[in-house]
Scaffold this motif. Structure first.
Motif, PDB file in Angstrom:
ATOM      1  N   ILE A   1     -38.900 -13.993  -7.508  1.00  0.00           N
ATOM      2  CA  ILE A   1     -38.887 -12.894  -8.485  1.00  0.00           C
ATOM      3  C   ILE A   1     -40.251 -12.804  -9.171  1.00  0.00           C
ATOM      4  CG2 ILE A   1     -38.004 -14.063 -10.556  1.00  0.00           C
ATOM      5  CD1 ILE A   1     -36.230 -11.608 -11.004  1.00  0.00           C
TER       6      ILE A   1
ATOM      7  N   LEU B   1     -23.514 -15.447 -11.478  1.00  0.00           N
ATOM      8  CA  LEU B   1     -24.008 -14.793 -10.270  1.00  0.00           C
ATOM      9  C   LEU B   1     -24.051 -13.287 -10.450  1.00  0.00           C
ATOM     10  CD1 LEU B   1     -22.512 -16.874  -7.351  1.00  0.00           C
ATOM     11  CD2 LEU B   1     -24.473 -17.293  -8.809  1.00  0.00           C
ATOM     12  N   ARG B   2     -23.070 -12.755 -11.203  1.00  0.00           N
ATOM     13  CA  ARG B   2     -23.069 -11.312 -11.460  1.00  0.00           C
ATOM     14  C   ARG B   2     -24.291 -10.941 -12.301  1.00  0.00           C
ATOM     15  NH1 ARG B   2     -18.120 -10.132 -14.468  1.00  0.00           N
ATOM     16  NH2 ARG B   2     -16.859 -10.770 -12.695  1.00  0.00           N
TER      17      ARG B   2
ATOM     18  N   ALA C   1     -27.161 -12.579 -12.406  1.00  0.00           N
ATOM     19  CA  ALA C   1     -28.343 -12.691 -11.547  1.00  0.00           C
ATOM     20  C   ALA C   1     -28.468 -11.451 -10.670  1.00  0.00           C
ATOM     21  CB  ALA C   1     -28.237 -13.945 -10.679  1.00  0.00           C
ATOM     22  N   SER C   2     -27.347 -11.024 -10.109  1.00  0.00           N
ATOM     23  CA  SER C   2     -27.325  -9.848  -9.244  1.00  0.00           C
ATOM     24  C   SER C   2     -27.750  -8.602 -10.028  1.00  0.00           C
ATOM     25  CB  SER C   2     -25.913  -9.719  -8.698  1.00  0.00           C
ATOM     26  OG  SER C   2     -25.836  -8.773  -7.719  1.00  0.00           O
TER      27      SER C   2
ATOM     28  N   ILE D   1     -31.467  -8.398 -10.616  1.00  0.00           N
ATOM     29  CA  ILE D   1     -32.225  -7.924  -9.447  1.00  0.00           C
ATOM     30  C   ILE D   1     -32.144  -6.401  -9.358  1.00  0.00           C
ATOM     31  CG2 ILE D   1     -32.576  -8.175  -6.959  1.00  0.00           C
ATOM     32  CD1 ILE D   1     -32.852 -10.771  -8.616  1.00  0.00           C
ATOM     33  N   VAL D   2     -30.954  -5.851  -9.644  1.00  0.00           N
ATOM     34  CA  VAL D   2     -30.813  -4.389  -9.610  1.00  0.00           C
ATOM     35  C   VAL D   2     -31.725  -3.759 -10.668  1.00  0.00           C
ATOM     36  CG1 VAL D   2     -29.214  -2.475  -9.958  1.00  0.00           C
ATOM     37  CG2 VAL D   2     -28.479  -4.473  -8.671  1.00  0.00           C
TER      38      VAL D   2
ATOM     39  N   LEU E   1     -34.468  -5.017 -11.852  1.00  0.00           N
ATOM     40  CA  LEU E   1     -35.845  -5.144 -11.370  1.00  0.00           C
ATOM     41  C   LEU E   1     -36.143  -4.062 -10.334  1.00  0.00           C
ATOM     42  CD1 LEU E   1     -38.454  -6.901 -11.426  1.00  0.00           C
ATOM     43  CD2 LEU E   1     -37.552  -8.052  -9.419  1.00  0.00           C
ATOM     44  N   ALA E   2     -35.157  -3.758  -9.492  1.00  0.00           N
ATOM     45  CA  ALA E   2     -35.340  -2.710  -8.482  1.00  0.00           C
ATOM     46  C   ALA E   2     -35.582  -1.363  -9.163  1.00  0.00           C
ATOM     47  CB  ALA E   2     -34.116  -2.642  -7.574  1.00  0.00           C
TER      48      ALA E   2
ATOM     49  N   ALA F   1     -39.052  -1.347 -10.342  1.00  0.00           N
ATOM     50  CA  ALA F   1     -39.971  -1.197  -9.208  1.00  0.00           C
ATOM     51  C   ALA F   1     -40.008   0.255  -8.743  1.00  0.00           C
ATOM     52  CB  ALA F   1     -39.535  -2.112  -8.067  1.00  0.00           C
ATOM     53  N   ILE F   2     -38.833   0.905  -8.690  1.00  0.00           N
ATOM     54  CA  ILE F   2     -38.775   2.303  -8.244  1.00  0.00           C
ATOM     55  C   ILE F   2     -39.539   3.195  -9.229  1.00  0.00           C
ATOM     56  CG2 ILE F   2     -37.199   4.258  -7.971  1.00  0.00           C
ATOM     57  CD1 ILE F   2     -35.213   2.214  -6.718  1.00  0.00           C
TER      58      ILE F   2
END
Lengths: 137, 118
Positions: A29, A115-116, A118-119, A122-123, A125-126, A129-130
């Motif tokens: 990351i 885990l949710r 963390a997931s 990432i979304v 962060l996406a 990024a977009i």
């Protein structure tokens, strides 16, 4: 190898491999982060370089709104990293504390919430990024 | 937010299986992060790789696949754990075939772009 040896050998390794896996994820990351930050620093230096009065749209390169928007993306990326590191730190702590009592430890498995989260980080962060890619046009 | 209800069904799997499932989740998360980093890196480091609109669309598609993969990796982890808890067969997943196709197509597209670059 007998079962006794297997039981004696395994406990340290399973949590250790999982802890190392979390550490690799943190490194991944940070790589993604660095590129988003790089885009912001690039825009910062270009804002100083471009002469005033030549700007078109509000989010065009060189305009301060463009730099601020990229800064927001960079901050969002930083925030997602902090969230993921928090997940990793809490997991690594559990994994390392449970080494001696693995077979009794019902709580050594990751919680769905961790885990949710963390997931979701990432979304997020996406999304950052977009936005950074869209602003780079 | 509480633990989902399925976490109280069946029997708790052996810790080795739980941790292996967690590591697989993390491996998919790293794949998603690699897609994100790749998308932003191509956008920034190779601005001449394709016309601007094509480049932006390609990078956004890569980043969107990364976001989708992060969600799918969590769902995959949950489904595997549910199967282990209830002693079912592990569910079949198209994720591996899907990601193989995605990576192969992306590699092909970028190879063509690099070769045909003026």
């Amino acid at each position: 190898m007998t079962d006794a040896e297997g039981a004696a050998r395994d406990p340290g390794l399973q949590p250790e491999r999982t802890a190392l896996s979390w550490r690799r994820t943190i490194m991944s990351i940070i790589v993604a982060d660095i590129f988003i930050w790089r885009g912001w620093f690039h825009a910062l230096t270009h804002e100083r370089a471009s002469p005033p009065g030549t700007m078109g749209g509000v989010f065009d390169a060189g305009h301060s709104s463009h730099v601020i928007a990229l800064g927001v993306c960079a901050m969002a990326a930083c925030l997602t990293t902090i969230i993921l590191v928090a997940c990793a730190v809490s997991r690594i702590r559990v994994l390392h504390s449970g080494v001696e009592r693995l077979d009794q430890a019902a709580d050594i498995a990751a919680s769905a919430l961790t885990l949710r989260t963390a997931s979701a980080a990432i979304v997020a962060l996406a999304v950052a990024a977009i936005c950074a890619i869209a602003l780079g046009m | 937010m509480h633990e989902p209800a399925w976490r109280r069904t069946g029997t708790t799997p052996d810790y080795r299986f739980s941790l292996a499932n967690e590591r697989t989740f993390l491996a998919w998360v790293r794949t998603a992060l690699a897609l994100l980093a790749g998308a932003v890196a191509i956008d920034q480091l190779a601005p001449e790789i394709a016309p601007t609109v094509v480049r932006i669309i390609l990078c956004m598609v890569l980043a969107l696949i990364g976001a989708a993969l992060a969600v799918v990796s969590y769902r995959r982890w949950a489904h595997q754990e549910q199967a282990m808890r209830n002693n079912h067969e592990l569910p079949h997943s198209w994720l591996m075939l899907g990601m193989t196709v995605v990576v192969a197509v992306a590699a092909l597209i970028f190879a063509v772009l690099i070769l045909t670059r003026p």
